[in-house]
Each structure stands twice: as structure tokens, then as C-alpha cells.
Motif scaffolding. Structure first.
Motif, PDB file in Angstrom:
ATOM      1  N   LEU A 145      -4.277   3.886  -2.525  1.00 23.02           N
ATOM      2  CA  LEU A 145      -5.336   3.917  -3.537  1.00 23.02           C
ATOM      3  C   LEU A 145      -5.182   2.787  -4.544  1.00 23.02           C
ATOM      4  N   VAL A 146      -3.963   2.520  -4.960  1.00 25.69           N
ATOM      5  CA  VAL A 146      -3.741   1.486  -5.970  1.00 25.69           C
ATOM      6  C   VAL A 146      -3.908   0.086  -5.374  1.00 25.69           C
ATOM      7  N   LEU A 147      -3.348  -0.144  -4.197  1.00 24.15           N
ATOM      8  CA  LEU A 147      -3.348  -1.492  -3.639  1.00 24.15           C
ATOM      9  C   LEU A 147      -4.676  -1.894  -3.009  1.00 24.15           C
ATOM     10  N   THR A 148      -5.527  -0.936  -2.668  1.00 27.52           N
ATOM     11  CA  THR A 148      -6.811  -1.281  -2.054  1.00 27.52           C
ATOM     12  C   THR A 148      -7.967  -1.058  -3.023  1.00 27.52           C
ATOM     13  N   ARG A 149      -7.717  -1.122  -4.301  1.00 25.10           N
ATOM     14  CA  ARG A 149      -8.748  -0.848  -5.303  1.00 25.10           C
ATOM     15  C   ARG A 149      -9.919  -1.812  -5.215  1.00 25.10           C
ATOM     16  N   GLY A 150      -9.698  -3.075  -5.052  1.00 23.25           N
ATOM     17  CA  GLY A 150     -10.788  -4.039  -5.027  1.00 23.25           C
ATOM     18  C   GLY A 150     -11.225  -4.414  -3.619  1.00 23.25           C
ATOM     19  N   ARG A 151     -10.673  -3.792  -2.609  1.00 23.64           N
ATOM     20  CA  ARG A 151     -10.952  -4.164  -1.220  1.00 23.64           C
ATOM     21  C   ARG A 151     -12.175  -3.428  -0.695  1.00 23.64           C
ATOM     22  N   ARG A 152     -12.531  -3.773   0.524  1.00 20.69           N
ATOM     23  CA  ARG A 152     -13.648  -3.096   1.182  1.00 20.69           C
ATOM     24  C   ARG A 152     -13.261  -1.657   1.499  1.00 20.69           C
ATOM     25  N   LEU A 153     -14.274  -0.827   1.659  1.00 23.62           N
ATOM     26  CA  LEU A 153     -14.059   0.600   1.863  1.00 23.62           C
ATOM     27  C   LEU A 153     -13.353   0.885   3.179  1.00 23.62           C
ATOM     28  N   TRP A 154     -13.696   0.173   4.235  1.00 21.43           N
ATOM     29  CA  TRP A 154     -13.094   0.448   5.539  1.00 21.43           C
ATOM     30  C   TRP A 154     -11.606   0.108   5.546  1.00 21.43           C
ATOM     31  N   VAL A 155     -11.183  -0.857   4.730  1.00 21.37           N
ATOM     32  CA  VAL A 155      -9.762  -1.206   4.668  1.00 21.37           C
ATOM     33  C   VAL A 155      -8.979  -0.061   4.051  1.00 21.37           C
ATOM     34  N   ARG A 156      -9.508   0.504   2.986  1.00 24.96           N
ATOM     35  CA  ARG A 156      -8.837   1.634   2.333  1.00 24.96           C
ATOM     36  C   ARG A 156      -8.697   2.816   3.293  1.00 24.96           C
ATOM     37  N   PHE A 157      -9.791   3.139   3.986  1.00 26.09           N
ATOM     38  CA  PHE A 157      -9.737   4.295   4.882  1.00 26.09           C
ATOM     39  C   PHE A 157      -8.920   4.013   6.130  1.00 26.09           C
ATOM     40  N   ALA A 158      -8.854   2.773   6.578  1.00 26.83           N
ATOM     41  CA  ALA A 158      -7.995   2.445   7.719  1.00 26.83           C
ATOM     42  C   ALA A 158      -6.530   2.689   7.365  1.00 26.83           C
ATOM     43  N   TRP A 159      -6.129   2.273   6.170  1.00 25.62           N
ATOM     44  CA  TRP A 159      -4.748   2.505   5.743  1.00 25.62           C
ATOM     45  C   TRP A 159      -4.469   3.995   5.527  1.00 25.62           C
ATOM     46  N   LEU A 160      -5.431   4.718   4.968  1.00 25.57           N
ATOM     47  CA  LEU A 160      -5.218   6.155   4.750  1.00 25.57           C
ATOM     48  C   LEU A 160      -5.122   6.914   6.075  1.00 25.57           C
ATOM     49  N   VAL A 161      -5.994   6.583   7.024  1.00 18.86           N
ATOM     50  CA  VAL A 161      -5.932   7.244   8.334  1.00 18.86           C
ATOM     51  C   VAL A 161      -4.656   6.832   9.065  1.00 18.86           C
ATOM     52  N   GLY A 162      -4.231   5.580   8.890  1.00 20.58           N
ATOM     53  CA  GLY A 162      -2.949   5.157   9.456  1.00 20.58           C
ATOM     54  C   GLY A 162      -1.797   5.983   8.917  1.00 20.58           C
ATOM     55  N   GLY A 163      -1.824   6.299   7.638  1.00 21.36           N
ATOM     56  CA  GLY A 163      -0.789   7.155   7.051  1.00 21.36           C
ATOM     57  C   GLY A 163      -0.835   8.567   7.590  1.00 21.36           C
ATOM     58  N   VAL A 164      -2.048   9.077   7.837  1.00 19.17           N
ATOM     59  CA  VAL A 164      -2.180  10.426   8.399  1.00 19.17           C
ATOM     60  C   VAL A 164      -1.572  10.461   9.805  1.00 19.17           C
ATOM     61  N   VAL A 165      -1.785   9.415  10.574  1.00 13.11           N
ATOM     62  CA  VAL A 165      -1.244   9.367  11.936  1.00 13.11           C
ATOM     63  C   VAL A 165       0.260   9.121  11.912  1.00 13.11           C
ATOM     64  N   LEU A 166       0.715   8.229  11.053  1.00 12.66           N
ATOM     65  CA  LEU A 166       2.123   7.832  11.022  1.00 12.66           C
ATOM     66  C   LEU A 166       3.042   8.906  10.440  1.00 12.66           C
ATOM     67  N   LEU A 167       2.585   9.626   9.451  1.00 16.14           N
ATOM     68  CA  LEU A 167       3.459  10.532   8.703  1.00 16.14           C
ATOM     69  C   LEU A 167       3.329  12.000   9.115  1.00 16.14           C
ATOM     70  N   VAL A 168       2.991  12.253  10.357  1.00 20.55           N
ATOM     71  CA  VAL A 168       2.874  13.629  10.856  1.00 20.55           C
ATOM     72  C   VAL A 168       4.228  14.322  10.696  1.00 20.55           C
ATOM     73  N   PRO A 169       4.273  15.522  10.158  1.00 22.37           N
ATOM     74  CA  PRO A 169       5.549  16.226   9.953  1.00 22.37           C
ATOM     75  C   PRO A 169       6.099  16.790  11.271  1.00 22.37           C
ATOM     76  N   TRP A 170       6.795  15.936  12.014  1.00 19.52           N
ATOM     77  CA  TRP A 170       7.283  16.334  13.336  1.00 19.52           C
ATOM     78  C   TRP A 170       8.236  17.522  13.318  1.00 19.52           C
ATOM     79  N   PRO A 171       9.140  17.674  12.358  1.00 23.52           N
ATOM     80  CA  PRO A 171       9.997  18.868  12.373  1.00 23.52           C
ATOM     81  C   PRO A 171       9.192  20.160  12.307  1.00 23.52           C
ATOM     82  N   PHE A 172       8.128  20.168  11.521  1.00 23.62           N
ATOM     83  CA  PHE A 172       7.289  21.368  11.419  1.00 23.62           C
ATOM     84  C   PHE A 172       6.542  21.610  12.732  1.00 23.62           C
ATOM     85  N   ILE A 173       6.066  20.539  13.359  1.00 23.72           N
ATOM     86  CA  ILE A 173       5.322  20.698  14.606  1.00 23.72           C
ATOM     87  C   ILE A 173       6.233  21.120  15.743  1.00 23.72           C
TER      88      ILE A 173
END
Length: 180
Positions: A145-173
Motif C-alpha cells: 500500500l505504501v510503495l504503490t501509492r502513486g502507481r497504476r491500479l493494476w500494479v498495486r493489485f498484482a503485488w497484493l495478489v502475489g502476496g496472497v499466493v506467496l504467503l499461504v499459511p502452509w502449516p495450517f493447511i
């Protein structure tokens, strides 16, 4: 009948200074024939108020019309990010909710594996890595949120969705909330 603060509930806000059209300028602004004609009546804003909304970029700070050579689009907005739309706001809320749920998932999964994992690593090292894993989704969300403040909208959501995919809580799953 006295008009004071006691009768305020009975008024429609007619004495609100933001609704005051102010004094009308008596002198008309001379315009060149190639320029569009300025309105005959100009509105002077009360002291301390600034014009906002459609056409406000054509007014100076005191409410008087600005000359055409003074107008530019750079000072139309002071902040560097556009206003958020409804879809963006809801999507950010959903992705922020995923980040919170992932943090809880990392905590539950990590605490379930604590007894087994402490045979492999020192207890202090396990506690540090557990809390880093719990904070990782929240830090990722805030950082994007902080680093993509002035960027295009798709860049912000690409990074956020990347975090959702990357940070899946594998021990819980893998272990789950019920199984061992």
C-alpha cells in the motif's frame, strides 16, 4: 424573534459561511477576443476557504478567476494519488482480510507444530521465525500500500495478489486445525 444558537435547529443552515456567495465583483475582467468571455459576476470566497470541484482549477486562492496562462492541471490535486473508487476500496478490504486470516493461519499452524519443530531448531529460533511468519502477511499488505501509492491500479493489485499466493499459511493447511 432572536436568531442565535438556540434557534439553530429550526434553520436550514442559511447562515453557513460555506453557502455564502460573498460579494460580487463590480469590475468586469477585460478579455481578449480570442479568449472565452469571463462570467459577468465572479464569486469571492470567504477567507480561509478554497474552491473545490468542477471548475475550481480556474479560480485562484481568493476565488477570483485565474488568467488562462496561469491555469495548469498540476495543482488541481495536491496529493499524488487519485481518489479510491468503490471497487478498489472493496478489493483492498478483501485482500486485507486475506492478510489478517493468513496471519491467524500462520499463528495456529505454527503453534500446532511447535512441539515437533523444537526438536529440529532451538526454541528461541523457532519463536522468532514463528512471529516473523505471523507478521509477514500484514507487513506485505502495508508495504504494498505504501510503495504503490502513486502507481497504476493494476500494479498495486498484482503485488497484493502475489502476496496472497506467496504467503499461504502452509502449516495450517498441511496440519489443519483438527488433524495431527
Amino acid at each position: 424573534m432572536p436568531t442565535g444558537r438556540d434557534d439553530e435547529a429550526l434553520s436550514w443552515g442559511d447562515d453557513d459561511p460555506t453557502l455564502d456567495v460573498g460579494s460580487r465583483a463590480e469590475d468586469a475582467v477585460e478579455t481578449a477576443p480570442s479568449e472565452p468571455a469571463a462570467p459577468a459576476e465572479t464569486v469571492v470566497l470567504p477567507e480561509g476557504y478554497t474552491a473545490v470541484g468542477r471548475g475550481s482549477e480556474s479560480l485562484s486562492d481568493d476565488g477570483a478567476p485565474r488568467a488562462l496562462d496561469e491555469q495548469d492541471d498540476s495543482d488541481a490535486r495536491d496529493d499524488d494519488s487519485p481518489a479510491m473508487g468503490n471497487a478498489e476500496l472493496i478489493s483492498l478490504g478483501v485482500l486485507g482480510g486475506f492478510s489478517v486470516l493468513y496471519a491467524v493461519g500462520w499463528l495456529i499452524g505454527g503453534l500446532r507444530l511447535q512441539g515437533t519443530a523444537e526438536f529440529l531448531v532451538a526454541p528461541l529460533a523457532y519463536q522468532v521465525s514463528l512471529w516473523l511468519a505471523v507478521l509477514a502477511p500484514l507487513v506485505w499488505f502495508a508495504t504494498v500500500l505504501v510503495l504503490t501509492r502513486g502507481r497504476r491500479l493494476w500494479v498495486r493489485f498484482a503485488w497484493l495478489v502475489g502476496g496472497v499466493v506467496l504467503l499461504v499459511p502452509w502449516p495450517f493447511i498441511m496440519v489443519g486445525a483438527i488433524g495431527r
